[in-house]
Design a protein around this motif. Structure first.
Motif, PDB file in Angstrom:
ATOM      1  N   HIS A 160       0.770  -1.290  -0.224  1.00  0.00           N
ATOM      2  CA  HIS A 160       0.034  -0.075  -0.099  1.00  0.00           C
ATOM      3  C   HIS A 160       0.884   1.206   0.071  1.00  0.00           C
ATOM      4  CE1 HIS A 160      -4.071  -2.099   0.385  1.00  0.00           C
ATOM      5  NE2 HIS A 160      -3.131  -2.902   1.131  1.00  0.00           N
ATOM      6  N   GLU A 161       2.115   1.237  -0.057  1.00  0.00           N
ATOM      7  CA  GLU A 161       3.076   2.205  -0.226  1.00  0.00           C
ATOM      8  C   GLU A 161       4.279   1.788  -1.138  1.00  0.00           C
ATOM      9  OE1 GLU A 161       6.501   4.743   2.545  1.00  0.00           O
ATOM     10  OE2 GLU A 161       4.739   3.797   3.653  1.00  0.00           O
ATOM     11  N   TYR A 162       4.378   2.710  -2.159  1.00  0.00           N
ATOM     12  CA  TYR A 162       5.281   2.476  -3.196  1.00  0.00           C
ATOM     13  C   TYR A 162       6.949   2.268  -2.514  1.00  0.00           C
ATOM     14  CZ  TYR A 162       6.956   2.392  -8.077  1.00  0.00           C
ATOM     15  OH  TYR A 162       7.348   1.730  -9.176  1.00  0.00           O
ATOM     16  N   PRO A 163       7.576   1.051  -3.010  1.00  0.00           N
ATOM     17  CA  PRO A 163       8.787   0.570  -2.142  1.00  0.00           C
ATOM     18  C   PRO A 163       9.989   1.398  -2.715  1.00  0.00           C
ATOM     19  CG  PRO A 163       8.140  -0.732  -3.754  1.00  0.00           C
ATOM     20  CD  PRO A 163       7.200   0.250  -3.800  1.00  0.00           C
ATOM     21  N   VAL A 164       9.958   2.395  -3.617  1.00  0.00           N
ATOM     22  CA  VAL A 164      11.154   2.853  -4.300  1.00  0.00           C
ATOM     23  C   VAL A 164      11.418   4.332  -3.949  1.00  0.00           C
ATOM     24  CG1 VAL A 164      12.221   3.513  -6.745  1.00  0.00           C
ATOM     25  CG2 VAL A 164      11.256   1.213  -6.232  1.00  0.00           C
ATOM     26  N   ALA A 165      12.655   4.619  -3.616  1.00  0.00           N
ATOM     27  CA  ALA A 165      13.052   6.126  -3.413  1.00  0.00           C
ATOM     28  C   ALA A 165      14.344   6.578  -4.072  1.00  0.00           C
ATOM     29  CB  ALA A 165      12.897   6.237  -1.972  1.00  0.00           C
ATOM     30  N   VAL A 166      14.532   7.584  -4.064  1.00  0.00           N
ATOM     31  CA  VAL A 166      15.868   8.165  -4.529  1.00  0.00           C
ATOM     32  C   VAL A 166      16.936   8.156  -3.316  1.00  0.00           C
ATOM     33  CG1 VAL A 166      17.301  10.049  -5.545  1.00  0.00           C
ATOM     34  CG2 VAL A 166      14.979   9.302  -6.428  1.00  0.00           C
ATOM     35  N   MET A 167      17.925   7.886  -3.287  1.00  0.00           N
ATOM     36  CA  MET A 167      18.607   7.811  -2.181  1.00  0.00           C
ATOM     37  C   MET A 167      19.989   8.344  -2.527  1.00  0.00           C
ATOM     38  SD  MET A 167      17.997   4.003  -1.011  1.00  0.00           S
ATOM     39  CE  MET A 167      16.666   3.235  -1.084  1.00  0.00           C
ATOM     40  N   VAL A 168      20.452   9.175  -1.322  1.00  0.00           N
ATOM     41  CA  VAL A 168      21.728  10.134  -1.476  1.00  0.00           C
ATOM     42  C   VAL A 168      22.604   9.702  -0.127  1.00  0.00           C
ATOM     43  CG1 VAL A 168      20.971  11.817  -2.947  1.00  0.00           C
ATOM     44  CG2 VAL A 168      20.996  12.142  -0.477  1.00  0.00           C
ATOM     45  N   PRO A 169      24.186  10.091  -0.290  1.00  0.00           N
ATOM     46  CA  PRO A 169      24.624  10.032   1.186  1.00  0.00           C
ATOM     47  C   PRO A 169      24.153  11.092   1.992  1.00  0.00           C
ATOM     48  CG  PRO A 169      26.157   9.755  -0.857  1.00  0.00           C
ATOM     49  CD  PRO A 169      24.626  10.247  -1.481  1.00  0.00           C
ATOM     50  N   LYS A 170      24.303  10.675   3.241  1.00  0.00           N
ATOM     51  CA  LYS A 170      23.720  11.437   4.484  1.00  0.00           C
ATOM     52  C   LYS A 170      24.585  13.022   4.219  1.00  0.00           C
ATOM     53  CE  LYS A 170      23.072  11.668   9.396  1.00  0.00           C
ATOM     54  NZ  LYS A 170      23.168  10.996  10.592  1.00  0.00           N
ATOM     55  N   ASP A 171      25.747  13.163   4.025  1.00  0.00           N
ATOM     56  CA  ASP A 171      26.397  14.426   3.935  1.00  0.00           C
ATOM     57  C   ASP A 171      26.209  15.037   2.620  1.00  0.00           C
ATOM     58  OD1 ASP A 171      27.891  12.712   2.513  1.00  0.00           O
ATOM     59  OD2 ASP A 171      29.738  13.226   3.553  1.00  0.00           O
ATOM     60  N   SER A 172      25.362  14.556   1.592  1.00  0.00           N
ATOM     61  CA  SER A 172      25.000  15.025   0.319  1.00  0.00           C
ATOM     62  C   SER A 172      24.580  16.545   0.378  1.00  0.00           C
ATOM     63  CB  SER A 172      24.165  14.245  -0.515  1.00  0.00           C
ATOM     64  OG  SER A 172      23.752  14.617  -1.835  1.00  0.00           O
ATOM     65  N   PRO A 173      24.825  17.495  -0.547  1.00  0.00           N
ATOM     66  CA  PRO A 173      24.198  18.741  -0.966  1.00  0.00           C
ATOM     67  C   PRO A 173      22.793  18.571  -1.258  1.00  0.00           C
ATOM     68  CG  PRO A 173      25.866  18.269  -2.392  1.00  0.00           C
ATOM     69  CD  PRO A 173      26.108  17.319  -1.642  1.00  0.00           C
ATOM     70  N   VAL A 174      22.456  17.431  -1.992  1.00  0.00           N
ATOM     71  CA  VAL A 174      21.086  17.321  -2.198  1.00  0.00           C
ATOM     72  C   VAL A 174      20.272  16.977  -1.099  1.00  0.00           C
ATOM     73  CG1 VAL A 174      19.579  15.740  -3.718  1.00  0.00           C
ATOM     74  CG2 VAL A 174      21.920  16.260  -4.448  1.00  0.00           C
ATOM     75  N   LYS A 175      19.281  17.988  -0.877  1.00  0.00           N
ATOM     76  CA  LYS A 175      18.385  17.920   0.124  1.00  0.00           C
ATOM     77  C   LYS A 175      16.928  17.831  -0.245  1.00  0.00           C
ATOM     78  CE  LYS A 175      21.831  19.025   2.972  1.00  0.00           C
ATOM     79  NZ  LYS A 175      22.398  18.111   3.954  1.00  0.00           N
ATOM     80  N   GLU A 176      16.652  18.162  -1.439  1.00  0.00           N
ATOM     81  CA  GLU A 176      15.385  18.071  -1.988  1.00  0.00           C
ATOM     82  C   GLU A 176      15.335  17.608  -3.491  1.00  0.00           C
ATOM     83  OE1 GLU A 176      14.446  22.762  -2.863  1.00  0.00           O
ATOM     84  OE2 GLU A 176      13.878  21.975  -0.871  1.00  0.00           O
ATOM     85  N   ALA A 177      14.154  17.107  -3.991  1.00  0.00           N
ATOM     86  CA  ALA A 177      14.156  16.722  -5.472  1.00  0.00           C
ATOM     87  C   ALA A 177      14.729  17.692  -6.394  1.00  0.00           C
ATOM     88  CB  ALA A 177      12.707  16.280  -6.030  1.00  0.00           C
ATOM     89  N   ALA A 178      14.718  18.941  -6.273  1.00  0.00           N
ATOM     90  CA  ALA A 178      14.971  20.038  -7.168  1.00  0.00           C
ATOM     91  C   ALA A 178      16.347  19.977  -7.161  1.00  0.00           C
ATOM     92  CB  ALA A 178      14.425  21.429  -6.912  1.00  0.00           C
TER      93      ALA A 178
END
Length: 348
Positions: free
Chosen positions: A128-146
């Motif tokens: 009932h929940e989609y199992p896939v996500a985008v993952m980044v290292p914890k210290d990545s500068p990527v904070k949001e989808a944009a």
């Protein structure tokens, strides 16, 4: 093995379960489409029901192993054969050829297959929940989808749930594939991200995220942009051939009920579910592998939980959103009316 409960739990009957591959591997399901020209055989309401599990024996299929082990299928008056796919086997090939009656696959994968002529209908959603996500290292500068713009993203290939999930996350931020660098890395997400070969990966919350954690690699998931954190995709469920929906409706309804019972038992008793699965999945007698399997299953439980009191139900609005999304991204060979791709009438 003895189990006491009001559910009349019984040991499984090995002679009724067909295990084609003897290996314990990751939980990423093989994606692909079968020959659309094939048709399912008419069982005439007799004989076993063959359920295609689209990967080698693995803990991800615990609800089916539980249903078989505890006699849920037998109690429903069914003979069920669990048929695992090989690495090279098309996901819907056996269903199209009439060698399987039901297949376990993503709703999005079923919709794509249906657009290619495969007569598959989703009769119950198990996640009932989609199992896939985008993952980044914890210290990545990527904070949001944009922030993914211009980044290198690793995904197994241009197919299946990991690919669909990536496109949906990008779309939520007003991005497309042309705004990022997509690398097809096979099922090597852990090595690629930990080794710095990519900035992000798409993976399964109940497999890749678990493996990252157990290997000591800290990662974060990137949520879709906007107020709605859910992706416009329908996750794994039971897809029946149209021959079975028309010729064996009562058997199919019994199969769905028994499988959902296995799902609920797995949610309520993950440790016991791992124990029961050990007779189906080679290697689980090893304590470390059993511990790993339990970690995967515990991460799977939240995906299977239903919070609106209607387990197995396909949400018509979700299917409409998915059909629009997949059509807009040229993921469908032909337009598919969403209402024709699922059927809730087989739910208990």
């Amino acid at each position: 093995m003895r189990t006491t409960s009001a559910d009349r739990h019984r040991p499984r009957r090995r002679t009724r379960t067909l295990l084609l591959t003897l290996a314990l591997l990751g939980t990423a399901a093989l994606a692909g489409c079968g020959d659309p020209d094939g048709t399912s055989g008419d069982k005439g309401g007799q004989g076993p029901l063959t359920v295609g599990l689209t990967y080698v024996p693995n803990i991800q299929f615990a609800p089916f192993y539980v249903a078989e082990s505890l006699g849920y299928y037998e109690d429903a008056g069914l003979e069920v054969k669990l048929k695992h796919h090989s690495f090279s086997e098309p996901q819907f090939g056996a269903l199209s050829a009439g060698e399987e009656d039901v297949v376990y696959a993503g709703g999005d994968e079923m919709l794509q297959a249906r657009s290619k002529g495969v007569s598959v209908v989703d009769v119950a959603t198990l996640y009932h929940e989609y199992p896939v996500a985008v993952m980044v290292p914890k210290d990545s500068p990527v904070k949001e989808a944009a922030d993914l713009e211009g980044r290198t993203i690793g995904t197994p290939g241009p197919f299946g749930e990991t690919y669909f999930g990536l496109l949906a996350v990008l779309k939520s931020a007003g991005l497309s594939e042309s705004d990022v660098k997509v690398q097809h890395i096979g099922f090597t997400q852990q090595a690629a991200l930990a080794g710095g070969k990519v900035d992000a990966v798409t993976g399964y919350l109940n497999n890749d995220a678990v493996q990252f954690a157990r290997s000591g690699v800290d990662v974060r998931t990137i949520a879709p942009a906007g107020e709605d954190a859910s992706l416009p995709l329908v996750a794994a469920g039971l897809g029946a051939s149209e021959d079975v929906t028309s010729d064996r409706p009562q058997d199919l309804k019994a199969l769905v009920a028994a499988t959902l019972k296995g799902v609920q038992y797995t949610i309520d008793h993950p440790e016991k579910a791992v124990e029961l699965s050990a007779e189906f999945v080679p290697g689980l007698e090893d304590p470390k592998k059993r511990k790993d399997a339990l970690a995967v299953l515990e991460a799977t439980v939240p995906l299977m939980e239903n919070h609106d009191g209607s387990p197995g139900r396909n949400d018509p609005a979700a299917w409409e959103r998915m059909a629009d999304f997949m059509h807009s991204h040229d993921l469908l060979s032909e337009p598919v009316p969403a209402e024709e791709a699922f059927d809730n009438s087989f739910l208990p």
